[in-house]
Each structure stands twice: as structure tokens, then as C-alpha cells.
Design a protein around this motif. Sequence first.
Motif, PDB file in Angstrom:
ATOM      1  N   LEU A  33       0.827  -1.213   0.000  1.00  0.00           N
ATOM      2  CA  LEU A  33       0.000   0.000   0.000  1.00  0.00           C
ATOM      3  C   LEU A  33       0.857   1.257   0.000  1.00  0.00           C
ATOM      4  CD1 LEU A  33      -2.998  -0.774   2.373  1.00  0.00           C
ATOM      5  CD2 LEU A  33      -3.049  -0.377  -0.082  1.00  0.00           C
ATOM      6  N   VAL A  34       1.948   1.222   0.744  1.00  0.00           N
ATOM      7  CA  VAL A  34       2.852   2.378   0.772  1.00  0.00           C
ATOM      8  C   VAL A  34       3.439   2.619  -0.618  1.00  0.00           C
ATOM      9  CG1 VAL A  34       5.058   3.228   1.662  1.00  0.00           C
ATOM     10  CG2 VAL A  34       3.402   2.179   3.224  1.00  0.00           C
ATOM     11  N   GLU A  82       3.528   7.640  -4.448  1.00  0.00           N
ATOM     12  CA  GLU A  82       4.237   6.388  -4.213  1.00  0.00           C
ATOM     13  C   GLU A  82       5.220   6.561  -3.065  1.00  0.00           C
ATOM     14  OE1 GLU A  82       7.341   3.439  -6.600  1.00  0.00           O
ATOM     15  OE2 GLU A  82       6.084   4.863  -7.705  1.00  0.00           O
ATOM     16  N   GLY A  83       5.184   5.654  -2.123  1.00  0.00           N
ATOM     17  CA  GLY A  83       6.061   5.712  -0.963  1.00  0.00           C
ATOM     18  C   GLY A  83       5.481   6.461   0.220  1.00  0.00           C
ATOM     19  N   ALA A  84       4.340   7.112   0.040  1.00  0.00           N
ATOM     20  CA  ALA A  84       3.726   7.867   1.139  1.00  0.00           C
ATOM     21  C   ALA A  84       3.019   6.933   2.102  1.00  0.00           C
ATOM     22  CB  ALA A  84       2.739   8.897   0.588  1.00  0.00           C
ATOM     23  N   THR A  85       3.120   7.234   3.393  1.00  0.00           N
ATOM     24  CA  THR A  85       2.468   6.426   4.423  1.00  0.00           C
ATOM     25  C   THR A  85       1.132   7.016   4.857  1.00  0.00           C
ATOM     26  OG1 THR A  85       3.664   7.613   6.163  1.00  0.00           O
ATOM     27  CG2 THR A  85       4.674   5.592   5.301  1.00  0.00           C
ATOM     28  N   ALA A  86       0.771   8.155   4.254  1.00  0.00           N
ATOM     29  CA  ALA A  86      -0.502   8.798   4.569  1.00  0.00           C
ATOM     30  C   ALA A  86      -1.192   9.203   3.271  1.00  0.00           C
ATOM     31  CB  ALA A  86      -0.298  10.022   5.458  1.00  0.00           C
ATOM     32  N   VAL A  87      -2.502   9.272   3.338  1.00  0.00           N
ATOM     33  CA  VAL A  87      -3.317   9.649   2.187  1.00  0.00           C
ATOM     34  C   VAL A  87      -3.967  10.992   2.468  1.00  0.00           C
ATOM     35  CG1 VAL A  87      -5.335   9.044   0.785  1.00  0.00           C
ATOM     36  CG2 VAL A  87      -3.798   7.241   1.613  1.00  0.00           C
ATOM     37  N   GLN A  88      -3.832  11.924   1.523  1.00  0.00           N
ATOM     38  CA  GLN A  88      -4.539  13.196   1.648  1.00  0.00           C
ATOM     39  C   GLN A  88      -5.948  13.007   1.111  1.00  0.00           C
ATOM     40  OE1 GLN A  88      -2.771  16.498  -0.422  1.00  0.00           O
ATOM     41  NE2 GLN A  88      -4.188  18.001   0.439  1.00  0.00           N
ATOM     42  N   ILE A  89      -6.952  13.361   1.921  1.00  0.00           N
ATOM     43  CA  ILE A  89      -8.340  13.138   1.521  1.00  0.00           C
ATOM     44  C   ILE A  89      -9.072  14.475   1.390  1.00  0.00           C
ATOM     45  CG2 ILE A  89      -8.377  10.877   2.632  1.00  0.00           C
ATOM     46  CD1 ILE A  89     -10.020  12.124   4.911  1.00  0.00           C
ATOM     47  N   GLN A  94     -11.268  17.022   5.295  1.00  0.00           N
ATOM     48  CA  GLN A  94     -10.062  17.398   4.571  1.00  0.00           C
ATOM     49  C   GLN A  94      -8.875  17.267   5.509  1.00  0.00           C
ATOM     50  OE1 GLN A  94     -10.441  21.263   2.785  1.00  0.00           O
ATOM     51  NE2 GLN A  94     -12.019  20.610   1.340  1.00  0.00           N
ATOM     52  N   GLY A  95      -7.833  16.596   5.012  1.00  0.00           N
ATOM     53  CA  GLY A  95      -6.655  16.399   5.839  1.00  0.00           C
ATOM     54  C   GLY A  95      -5.893  15.169   5.393  1.00  0.00           C
ATOM     55  N   PHE A  96      -5.117  14.597   6.336  1.00  0.00           N
ATOM     56  CA  PHE A  96      -4.278  13.442   6.036  1.00  0.00           C
ATOM     57  C   PHE A  96      -4.649  12.288   6.966  1.00  0.00           C
ATOM     58  CE2 PHE A  96      -2.017  17.150   4.614  1.00  0.00           C
ATOM     59  CZ  PHE A  96      -1.405  16.767   3.426  1.00  0.00           C
ATOM     60  N   VAL A  97      -4.715  11.091   6.388  1.00  0.00           N
ATOM     61  CA  VAL A  97      -5.061   9.894   7.148  1.00  0.00           C
ATOM     62  C   VAL A  97      -3.965   8.856   6.929  1.00  0.00           C
ATOM     63  CG1 VAL A  97      -6.762   8.082   7.523  1.00  0.00           C
ATOM     64  CG2 VAL A  97      -7.514  10.370   6.844  1.00  0.00           C
ATOM     65  N   SER A  98      -3.491   8.278   8.010  1.00  0.00           N
ATOM     66  CA  SER A  98      -2.445   7.262   7.919  1.00  0.00           C
ATOM     67  C   SER A  98      -3.001   5.962   7.343  1.00  0.00           C
ATOM     68  CB  SER A  98      -1.856   6.993   9.311  1.00  0.00           C
ATOM     69  OG  SER A  98      -0.944   5.910   9.268  1.00  0.00           O
ATOM     70  N   ILE A  99      -2.183   5.278   6.564  1.00  0.00           N
ATOM     71  CA  ILE A  99      -2.558   3.971   6.042  1.00  0.00           C
ATOM     72  C   ILE A  99      -2.512   2.926   7.154  1.00  0.00           C
ATOM     73  CG2 ILE A  99      -1.846   2.140   4.446  1.00  0.00           C
ATOM     74  CD1 ILE A  99      -0.801   4.277   2.598  1.00  0.00           C
ATOM     75  N   GLN A 100      -1.679   3.171   8.138  1.00  0.00           N
ATOM     76  CA  GLN A 100      -1.458   2.210   9.213  1.00  0.00           C
ATOM     77  C   GLN A 100      -2.408   2.447  10.375  1.00  0.00           C
ATOM     78  OE1 GLN A 100       2.689   1.779  10.137  1.00  0.00           O
ATOM     79  NE2 GLN A 100       2.294   0.877  12.134  1.00  0.00           N
ATOM     80  N   GLU A 101      -2.811   1.364  11.038  1.00  0.00           N
ATOM     81  CA  GLU A 101      -3.640   1.465  12.229  1.00  0.00           C
ATOM     82  C   GLU A 101      -2.918   2.248  13.314  1.00  0.00           C
ATOM     83  OE1 GLU A 101      -6.605  -2.144  13.086  1.00  0.00           O
ATOM     84  OE2 GLU A 101      -4.524  -2.776  12.917  1.00  0.00           O
ATOM     85  N   GLU A 102      -3.670   2.999  14.072  1.00  0.00           N
ATOM     86  CA  GLU A 102      -3.076   3.760  15.164  1.00  0.00           C
ATOM     87  C   GLU A 102      -2.740   2.831  16.325  1.00  0.00           C
ATOM     88  OE1 GLU A 102      -5.875   6.768  16.101  1.00  0.00           O
ATOM     89  OE2 GLU A 102      -5.683   7.791  14.169  1.00  0.00           O
ATOM     90  N   GLY A 103      -1.514   2.960  16.820  1.00  0.00           N
ATOM     91  CA  GLY A 103      -1.093   2.135  17.946  1.00  0.00           C
ATOM     92  C   GLY A 103      -0.812   0.701  17.575  1.00  0.00           C
ATOM     93  N   GLY A 108      -4.823   0.191   8.190  1.00  0.00           N
ATOM     94  CA  GLY A 108      -5.978   0.927   8.669  1.00  0.00           C
ATOM     95  C   GLY A 108      -6.849   1.483   7.565  1.00  0.00           C
ATOM     96  N   LEU A 109      -6.266   1.659   6.353  1.00  0.00           N
ATOM     97  CA  LEU A 109      -6.980   2.282   5.239  1.00  0.00           C
ATOM     98  C   LEU A 109      -6.611   1.538   3.962  1.00  0.00           C
ATOM     99  CD1 LEU A 109      -8.800   4.874   4.737  1.00  0.00           C
ATOM    100  CD2 LEU A 109      -6.690   6.004   4.013  1.00  0.00           C
ATOM    101  N   VAL A 110      -7.630   1.160   3.168  1.00  0.00           N
ATOM    102  CA  VAL A 110      -7.368   0.400   1.944  1.00  0.00           C
ATOM    103  C   VAL A 110      -8.127   1.004   0.767  1.00  0.00           C
ATOM    104  CG1 VAL A 110      -6.935  -1.761   3.147  1.00  0.00           C
ATOM    105  CG2 VAL A 110      -9.259  -1.200   2.417  1.00  0.00           C
ATOM    106  N   PRO A 111      -7.652   0.778  -0.469  1.00  0.00           N
ATOM    107  CA  PRO A 111      -8.359   1.294  -1.651  1.00  0.00           C
ATOM    108  C   PRO A 111      -9.694   0.601  -1.848  1.00  0.00           C
ATOM    109  CG  PRO A 111      -6.072   0.714  -2.162  1.00  0.00           C
ATOM    110  CD  PRO A 111      -6.382   0.135  -0.836  1.00  0.00           C
TER     111      PRO A 111
END
Length: 335
Positions: A33-34, A82-89, A94-103, A108-111
Amino acid sequence: MLNGRGAANSETLDAESRWPLCLLRKGLTLDKLVAYAAVPGEEWHVVGSAGLSVRDSSDPASPPGRRRLHFGTIVRVAHKAEGATAVQISSPEQGFVSIQEEGGTGIGLVPGGATVAARWRYKVVCRLGALVREGPSLASSAVEELPYLSIIEVSERLINEQGIARLRTASGWISEALNPLSGQRGAIVELIPLIAPLRFVVVQGDGVVVTRGVELASTFIRRLEAGALVDVCSRKFSEFPAEHCVPRLKLCDGSGWALEPEARAELSKIKGSALRDADDNCVVCLVQARMATLVHGAVGHIACCTECARILKARGDVCPVCREPIDLVIQHFWA
């Protein structure tokens, strides 16, 4: 027969052809995903059970915002390099969401939107991963190993000759749980819940049967007429028939489970008392209900839960009641 799609979203499969569904079929991992670059406007959704925070910065070290996206929330991508660990939505926040689960270290986020989320997706929850073999038998050759917390699409479920639940993936077969014959117990993979109810229309001319429980032989409730619209909130594979477990759909109105086309035949039901007490527990594990019949010759004994009964049969053990060899294990239902 039921035909359906995500009721909460009007996307089409053509729209989702922009992202590589092959990742899901071959095993979706955090690293893949990253490395993936999203197309602006794509829909993704939250699969982290605890949800995700919307941040003002793509820096994972930045403080989490007060805005949260719950499990199942569908977001629209503004940018994901490509290579980003967060997605801008761009929506619903509006903002940035991490692909990885918190903690944690999971995804945490998939296409994909509602139709991708409607696929039979399983998450690897065993820390040792999931071993993919060529066939349903545990003696078949190993193909690859799915890492811990990866997500994989499943197309079929069956119980093999050793009494082990096996799931078909694009590259082979994996076990649903650790082999109890080895003295180990615990899940290897778990089904990811639906993110939203799915709406189906009955297209079978003579309708579709609804039963009280997941198993095909459970109590008949009603028949859905052709053309009826129904909402499905959950799904699960049946335990029987063992050679081809049937995908079942749980109706949102709580009335029961709908039969898939290949399981439409109405099965006879075993009559009996619906009352249970502690003496009705399995004589092997002493915890689960006696839901299986150990058949030997023209008779059988109702002594074990389904899992323990299958283990006894796979090991070649005799019936714990009469000591006769076990010819067959069947599941029964009180009606």
C-alpha cells in the motif's frame, strides 16, 4: 438467486478498475500500500477497527486531530504519492489519514469503496502468518506465506479430510485456524465485517429460502419472492456440506439467513428439544454444545461439538460413547 451491490454507495466496478485488485487477491500488505500511488478521486475506506484520526499534516509524528473516521468510513483521495504512508483526503473531511492502524502495525486504510468492501476479505491474525498450500490437503506443497496482518480475498471454503477448515485464495489454500491435531488452537485469519449493509434483489423465479440459522438444515422461516429487495448486514460460510461450505447472507431485519443459489434445496430438519443444560455440552471439550452426530453403521451418537467430532474422525478415534469406529460426522439442528 440474489444479485446485489453496496447500498451505501453508487460506485461501479469500472471505477474501481483504476486500482490494482490483484493486490487484494494476492495479499494486501502495508508495504504494498505504501508503494502504491493513488489516482485523485479514488475511494478508499477504513478497515482499522478503532478508526483513524484525520491530521493536518502528513507527518505521522504530528499530533492526531479531533476528527475521527470510524470503521467503514469511505473517503475520497486528493493525493497519495508512491512511498507515502498517509493519504490526503478531500471528503468527508479534509486532511491526512495514515494507512497504518493507530497504535499498531496493521492496515488501517485500503483502496476501494463499498463494492470492494463487499468481497470476502480475511485478515491474517496469527503472528506466524498464514501458509498457502497448493490444495486443501495439509500434505500439499507450500506455495507462499502471507505475513501477519495482511488482507486476502477468499473465494471458497471447505472442510478437508483432516477436519480442518480451508479457504481458497488466488494462489492456493490457507487454514482458517490452527490445526487442533497438533495441540494448537486459535484463529489464523478472520473475516473482515461488511462496512455497510448491502442491498440485494431476488432474481430467482421461485424465490429464495430464509432459514433461522447459518446452516442449511436450520429452521425454515420464510421464502423471499422474486423481485423482493433485501438488505444484508453480515455474511458467513456454513459448516455443512463439508466439501463445499455455502456462503450465507444475514438479513438486516433479523429474520434469518438467505440461501445462496447453489444451496437452494430445502433440506429435511431433524426434530428435537430446543432446551439445553450443562449436560448437553460436548463430552470432549466440555464447553461447546453437542451439535454433531457420530455415525457408525445405521445408528449414531450425539456426543460432541462439531469441531471435536471432526477431530475424532480425522484421528481415527472411536465413538466416546460406544467405542464403535466412526463412519461419518453430520451436524444436527433442534427445530
